[in-house]
Design a protein around this motif. Structure first.
Motif: not given
Ligand code: TYD
Length: 210
Positions: A13, A17, A39, A51, A71, A75, A97, A101-102, A105-106, A156, A159
């Motif tokens: 965050d 980007k 995006k 989303r 996700f 995708r 992204r 990101s997956s 984050y995941q 939002e 996350m």
């Molecule tokens: P978003 O509002 O698009 O904000 P930004 O990309 O500017 O951070 O938030 C998307 C959120 O989803 C962000 O916290 C990252 C998360 N995310 C995942 O956890 N896994 C994923 O595969 C993707 C694409 C995003």
């Protein structure tokens, strides 16, 4: 027909980007290079619907597996209906992204088994690998402060409302991922906007993508 390129921007965050993608898009437009900006999660009608499930609402309403599957579904639709057809037609694409990101984050932060995540991801992306992925790296304390300034947290919330330790883990995940591939470039996002942009251009030129 000249071949288009496919690049992704990743980062925590407030890593900047969106600013960098806009600057790059302008740079390319000024040089008459047609490029499609997209995006994740999102990028096509169905993925935009998914989303809404992912980024709005209660932070604990989905577990990591459900999140990852959503996700991935988003995708796959994004790739199937938009990215792949456009690349096949010679367009260039910049995505805010993608699957890194997956992974981060995941899997890395969320604890899902990496092989599982990788296998589903390979199916989901139908061979559409970005030629380059830029990871904009920032100390999460600074990133969160920037995101707050933009009032990102108002709409939002789901996350972004996690704790600092989580954001630090995300940072670590992106940096670790970058060690696994020459196609993942880490850029110090604490530099000025202009310096970051210059680095992005330099890498695209070095790879002969522009
Ligand atoms: P978003 O509002 O698009 O904000 P930004 O990309 O500017 O951070 O938030 C998307 C959120 O989803 C962000 O916290 C990252 C998360 N995310 C995942 O956890 N896994 C994923 O595969 C993707 C694409 C995003």
């Amino acid at each position: 027909m000249s071949k288009g390129f496919f690049i992704a921007f990743e980062g925590g965050d407030g890593s900047g980007k969106t600013t960098q993608i806009k600057l790059l898009a302008k740079y390319l437009k000024d040089r008459k290079v047609p490029v499609h900006l997209t995006k994740e999660p999102g990028g096509c009608d169905m993925a935009d619907k998914i989303r809404n499930l992912l980024v709005k609402g209660d932070v604990n309403s989905l577990d990591d597996l459900s999140e990852f599957l959503l996700f991935s579904a988003a995708r796959h639709e994004h790739v199937r209906t938009t990215i792949k057809p456009m690349l096949d037609n010679g367009h260039s694409i910049i995505t805010d992204r993608f699957y890194l990101s997956s992974y981060t984050y995941q899997s890395f932060a969320g604890g899902l088994d990496f092989e599982f995540v990788e296998n589903i991801t390979k199916k989901a992306i139908m061979g559409c690998e970005p030629e380059l992925t830029f990871v904009l790296d920032i100390n999460p304390i600074h990133g969160i402060a920037r995101a707050r300034e933009r009032q990102l947290f108002q709409d939002e919330l789901r996350m972004e409302s996690k704790k600092l330790a989580y954001h630090e883990k995300i940072r670590e995940g992106f940096l670790k991922a970058a060690e696994t591939s020459d196609n993942i470039i880490v850029i110090d996002a604490e530099q000025s906007v202009e310096e970051i942009h210059a680095e992005v251009i330099k890498h695209l030129e070095n790879r002969k993508l522009i």
